[in-house]
Scaffold this motif. Structure first.
Motif: not given
Length: 783
Positions: A609-637
């Motif tokens: 295993g390994s450790s991880a560092y996540l750098r997160l923000s409080t800036r509000p962002v329009d989440q729809s801009a992520a444009d996540v695919p609706g198709d399950p295979a495309a989403r997994e990709r």
């Protein structure tokens, strides 16, 4: 309570012939430990071939001052459930003891500081013999057993199997200069840790000199004020017997009042010089001279050196006097280089004995310099003591429990509307309690008094706060109280004081429970990102020692605009690239945060295993801009790309430039792409989620690592290679290497100076990471 050894008989816990015989055998074992530790260093420096001529090093004097303490501890006081952190420069003593216990093969005694051999300082991960705590960074190894004690209690209370046992720290007095020591001592969690025992090697010397004023009384008072039991182990039985004779009271007062340098200088005197200088001046000189006159030279020299830290009987009494209801510190007065020709010399820290001195030492300690690693003769009392200690200290194996499976995707619809990655942290933890309860039960969060401001409130209300005992929540009936502070042994959140070093110290130990007791935990620590730098060294050392954890830095960057320069982080985005044993992520959207966090959790609590560092923000962002695919295979990709380091967020039919953005600056990159399109310049937009993994992929492509490299072909395919603009809310060098993926021209934008307070538009413009700056950089490249 202060235990004054001067008021205790040496046989306080056993008298008569049996006690005397045990002490005699322990003294003999101690002499062999002193010899072996000295010879290990001598061989590395004087005997082993060294073609390069580079200094090997080692610390014979620092080891010698600890040999009696460690002999008494391992061969009398320790149990199989106890664990010990050994001061860095005493590592040869630990190896010598492990050799006598049969835990280290003789072949390793000649490998100190050699490649693949005994490490320069104790290392859990790299030494071939048992090491409980890695040390080396002064102050950090000393405090680790405090967090180890807390981690053991947590595991025992939640899952069982961790047992009991004391947690010892053997530290040099110079380590008490480190701020990490006092941050740990005063943390509100520590006073309840009665299994913690610190032994301070009070030799009153530093690397360069004899410390003129060690202020032992002040140090002892600081521990006592923090609720610790303080045991003073200053004089051995020989000096105490002298103090009881006529003139002894004057001698006692004379030595007590003596400056450290004067005492150390007396150690360098011959017997004749000592008879002249020890009495001092004034009315007490005569009684002291009369007291020491009948002593032969050898007895006089030995008496002056008879400090508590070298008196086996006094040490046994001290260990037997520990009060297990609160932490204990034992101040053991010692002589640096005790028993060596260099003892007490101001510059003995790194000095090495000559061949002649080694032969003289061997003769005095009863060993053969031509057979330096000879074991005790079979059937001897010393061999019997070593064998008995080996049996007593043999730890039962703990069955290794596999870390619970963490889902790769919680299968929630991609968020819409406005949101930030810090909010996603708390939401994912709550979702896990419903969708993966077995994994959620292994999660333990840690915070330095910033739980509510890092969006852990919902999680904390759900799982409760960990405490050794249940405490009443006096605000439970207050309707205006949103954060429900329920403290109980079943809680899964640990709240420490505000010191970040304590936070990551505990993270390291919580992340090592899989290897200590076979019980994997999934520890997550939250800290304001500007203070990750402050926490980095102890967290890095925890990773080096095998601790696997997740550190979340939030809020981050100059995007935290109104907070001003003091709370804006600059260098942290590149830290994850540079930190071994760690994967860094900086997601832009909530769904990316979910996938990255789940991937990081899935890497914890396992040998590979390994450790991880996540750098997160409080800036509000329009989440729809992520444009996540609706198709399950495309989403997994998409998920696989996110957790591998980057994905192509926008594709233009005929791109002439690529904008690679990370975290909170993705909206600026998208806006810049729109404006460039209006100007007739097509732009692809790549969302970078892990510069660390992209750099590893690039190294793998060059044959420099075994990491996968497929993500480079998907995020930066050769057939779409164009000039590149990178932008990050941090130092621009974080992404500057991306130009070498396809050998394209590149301009890297980021933060290179301290920030200002202001609106986000003003601050981004000030640093040249706003939309205008991205457009300008792109035009400069394509024109």
């Amino acid at each position: 309570m202060v235990l004054d050894p001067e008021l205790r008989a040496i046989g306080g816990n056993g008298t008569g012939r049996a006690r005397a015989e045990e002490l005699a055998v322990l003294e003999a074992v101690g002499r062999r430990v002193l010899w072996l530790s000295t010879a290990i260093i001598d061989h590395a420096n004087r005997v082993r071939p060294n073609p390069s001529g580079l200094k090997v090093g080692g610390h014979q004097a620092s080891s010698a001052s600890m040999s009696s303490i460690m002999t008494a501890l391992w061969f009398h006081a320790l149990t199989a459930e106890d664990r010990v952190s050994v001061k860095p420069h005493a590592s040869p003593v630990l190896h010598a003891i492990n050799y006598l216990l049969g835990e280290l093969d003789e072949s390793y005694l000649t490998t100190l500081r050699a490649f693949g051999g005994l490490q320069s300082y104790p290392s859990r991960a790299k030494d071939p013999d048992p090491v409980d705590y890695s040390t080396g960074s002064v102050g950090i190894g000393a405090t680790a057993p405090l967090w180890g004690a807390l981690a053991r209690r947590y595991v025992e209370g939640h899952f069982g199997g961790a047992g009991r046992g004391r947690q010892y720290s053997l530290l040099g007095d110079a380590e008490l200069d480190e701020g990490a020591i006092w941050e740990a001592v005063q943390d509100p969690m520590v006073p309840s840790l009665g299994e913690a025992v610190w032994v301070v090697d009070l030799n009153r010397q530093s690397l360069d000199r004899v410390v003129p004023g060690i202020a032992a009384d002040r140090l002892q008072g600081m521990f006592a004020a923090a609720g610790w039991q303080v045991i003073i182990l200053k004089y051995g039985h020989t000096l105490r017997e002298l103090f009881a004779r006529p003139g002894g009271e004057a001698l006692h007062a004379r030595i007590d009042a003596m400056d450290n340098p004067e005492y150390q200088r007396l150690l360098r005197c011959s017997a004749d010089e000592l008879r002249e200088r020890l009495p001092g001046t004034g009315s007490t000189a005569g009684p002291i001279a009369d007291l020491i006159a009948p002593l032969d030279d050898a007895s006089l020299l030995a008496a002056l050196r008879n400090l508590g830290g070298h008196d086996i009987g006094a040490l046994l009494d001290a260990f037997d006097s520990v009060d297990d209801t609160r932490p204990t510190v034992i101040f053991a007065y010692t002589v640096k280089g005790y028993g060596l020709p260099t003892e007490g010399h101001p510059q003995n820290h790194s000095s090495l004995l000559t061949a002649g001195q080694m032969k003289t030492l061997a003769d005095r300690l009863g060993t053969d310099p031509d057979r330096p690693w000879a074991a005790f003769a079979g059937g001897s009392p010393e061999a019997a003591m070593c064998a008995a200690a080996a049996v007593r200290l043999r730890r039962p194996g703990h069955p290794s429990r596999q870390a619970p499976a963490v889902p790769a995707d919680l299968a929630r619809p991609a968020p819409t509307g406005s949101g930030n990655t810090q909010q996603a942290l708390g939401r994912v933890l709550l979702d896990l309690t419903r969708r993966a309860p077995e994994a959620a039960a292994r999660i333990v969060t840690v915070s330095p008094d910033v739980s509510s401001t890092t969006n852990l409130g919902g999680w904390l209300n759900k799982v409760g706060v960990w405490s050794p005992t249940e405490r009443p929540n006096w605000f439970a009936d207050d309707a205006e109280t949103i954060l429900h502070w329920r403290e109980r042994p079943t809680g899964q959140h640990v709240e420490l004081g505000i010191a970040e070093t304590n936070l990551v110290g505990l993270l390291g130990e919580l992340g090592a429970t899989w290897s200590r007791w076979g019980q994997p935990l999934l520890p997550i620590g939250v800290v304001y990102d500007p203070f990750v730098n402050r926490a980095l060294e102890p967290w890095s050392f925890g990773i080096y020692a095998g601790g696997q954890s997740i550190l979340v830095g939030t809020p981050s960057g100059v995007t935290l605009a109104p907070e001003g320069g003091a709370h804006q982080s600059i260098t942290t985005p590149s830290l994850g690239i540079e930190q071994p044993g760690c994967v860094t992520y900086e997601p832009a959207f909530a769904i990316d945060t979910e996938w990255c966090l789940l991937a990081a959790l899935g890497n914890l609590g396992r040998p590979d295993g390994s450790s991880a560092y996540l750098r997160l923000s409080t800036r509000p962002v329009d989440q729809s801009a992520a444009d996540v695919p609706g198709d399950p295979a495309a989403r997994e990709r998409r998920r696989r790309q996110v957790t591998a380091g980057a994905y192509r967020l926008r594709r233009h039919e005929s791109p002439v430039v690529t904008l690679a953005a990370m975290g909170a600056l993705v909206p600026e990159a998208l806006a810049a792409a729109d404006r460039l399109a209006v100007l007739g310049h097509g732009a692809d937009v790549v969302c970078v989620t892990s510069p660390d993994l992209l750099f590893r992929a690039l190294q793998a492509r060059r044959g420099l690592s075994q990491d996968p490299s497929w993500i480079l072909d998907q995020a930066f395919p050769a057939d779409r290679a164009t000039p590149l603009v990178t932008v990050v809310d941090g130092h621009p060098h974080t992404l500057a290497f991306l130009g070498t993926v396809q050998n394209t021209p590149i301009t890297s934008l980021g933060v290179t100076r301290f920030g200002q307070s202001g609106s986000i538009e003003d601050v981004h413009r000030y640093h040249g990471i706003d939309t205008d700056s991205i457009v300008t950089a792109a035009l400069d490249l394509v024109d």
